[in-house]
Motif scaffolding. Sequence first.
Motif, PDB file in Angstrom:
ATOM      1  N   THR A 245      67.535 -19.388 -13.939  1.00 42.97           N
ATOM      2  CA  THR A 245      68.772 -20.148 -13.785  1.00 42.97           C
ATOM      3  C   THR A 245      68.494 -21.292 -12.821  1.00 42.97           C
ATOM      4  N   GLY A 246      68.993 -22.464 -13.154  1.00 42.41           N
ATOM      5  CA  GLY A 246      68.843 -23.640 -12.306  1.00 42.41           C
ATOM      6  C   GLY A 246      70.207 -24.098 -11.834  1.00 42.41           C
TER       7      GLY A 246
ATOM      8  N   GLY B  70      75.748 -23.085  -5.801  1.00 44.69           N
ATOM      9  CA  GLY B  70      76.316 -24.184  -6.553  1.00 44.69           C
ATOM     10  C   GLY B  70      76.370 -23.804  -8.021  1.00 44.69           C
ATOM     11  N   PRO B  71      77.025 -24.612  -8.845  1.00 40.19           N
ATOM     12  CA  PRO B  71      77.130 -24.312 -10.271  1.00 40.19           C
ATOM     13  C   PRO B  71      75.751 -24.149 -10.915  1.00 40.19           C
ATOM     14  N   ILE B  72      75.676 -23.280 -11.911  1.00 40.96           N
ATOM     15  CA  ILE B  72      74.431 -23.041 -12.648  1.00 40.96           C
ATOM     16  C   ILE B  72      74.458 -23.918 -13.886  1.00 40.96           C
TER      17      ILE B  72
ATOM     18  N   TRP C  48      77.668 -17.779 -10.096  1.00 42.42           N
ATOM     19  CA  TRP C  48      77.156 -16.543 -10.660  1.00 42.42           C
ATOM     20  C   TRP C  48      76.651 -16.749 -12.078  1.00 42.42           C
ATOM     21  N   ALA C  49      75.633 -15.962 -12.426  1.00 46.80           N
ATOM     22  CA  ALA C  49      75.163 -15.879 -13.809  1.00 46.80           C
ATOM     23  C   ALA C  49      75.650 -14.545 -14.354  1.00 46.80           C
ATOM     24  N   ARG C  50      76.357 -14.595 -15.453  1.00 49.50           N
ATOM     25  CA  ARG C  50      76.912 -13.373 -16.036  1.00 49.50           C
ATOM     26  C   ARG C  50      76.150 -13.011 -17.308  1.00 49.50           C
ATOM     27  N   VAL C  51      75.779 -11.736 -17.416  1.00 49.30           N
ATOM     28  CA  VAL C  51      75.087 -11.219 -18.582  1.00 49.30           C
ATOM     29  C   VAL C  51      76.135 -10.567 -19.477  1.00 49.30           C
TER      30      VAL C  51
ATOM     31  N   LYS D 268      71.934 -10.388 -26.043  1.00 47.30           N
ATOM     32  CA  LYS D 268      72.675 -10.724 -24.822  1.00 47.30           C
ATOM     33  C   LYS D 268      72.795 -12.226 -24.723  1.00 47.30           C
ATOM     34  N   LEU D 269      73.759 -12.664 -23.948  1.00 44.53           N
ATOM     35  CA  LEU D 269      73.789 -14.056 -23.544  1.00 44.53           C
ATOM     36  C   LEU D 269      74.023 -14.120 -22.057  1.00 44.53           C
ATOM     37  N   ILE D 270      73.483 -15.164 -21.455  1.00 44.97           N
ATOM     38  CA  ILE D 270      73.632 -15.395 -20.026  1.00 44.97           C
ATOM     39  C   ILE D 270      74.492 -16.646 -19.888  1.00 44.97           C
ATOM     40  N   VAL D 271      75.524 -16.554 -19.073  1.00 50.40           N
ATOM     41  CA  VAL D 271      76.451 -17.659 -18.885  1.00 50.40           C
ATOM     42  C   VAL D 271      76.391 -18.102 -17.428  1.00 50.40           C
ATOM     43  N   GLY D 272      76.132 -19.392 -17.200  1.00 49.50           N
ATOM     44  CA  GLY D 272      76.218 -19.985 -15.876  1.00 49.50           C
ATOM     45  C   GLY D 272      77.592 -20.609 -15.708  1.00 49.50           C
TER      46      GLY D 272
END
Length: 101
Positions: free
Chosen positions: A70-71, A54-56, A34-37, A24-28
């Motif tokens: 996620t930060g 705010g932006p990740i 949102w964080a998308r898997v 998997k990858l996680i995209v901020g």
Amino acid sequence: MDEVKRMELKYTIASVGLDLKGRKLIVGQEPGTWARVIDYDSGEELDTHKGHHGPIWSVAFSPDGKLYATGSEDGTIKMWKNCEGFYGLWRGGANAERTVD
């Protein structure tokens, strides 16, 4: 160096974390909160985690790969479960078996 993988996504990307074991990858997102898997092999979106304001800018996995953080620009760090069933204080999913001791 050779390119290993290329994906076209329909949103802008501010950060990426890769879970090789779970594929998997996680995209901020930026802009976005949102964080998308995403499934590494198919590129299919598996889940969307909402909760930042705010932006990740940062995504990092725990050493065992079962959690990721996620930060965000909003000054928060959020922890997300990246495994099935129980883990630490997290309960299992809707389909998880429950036992009583």
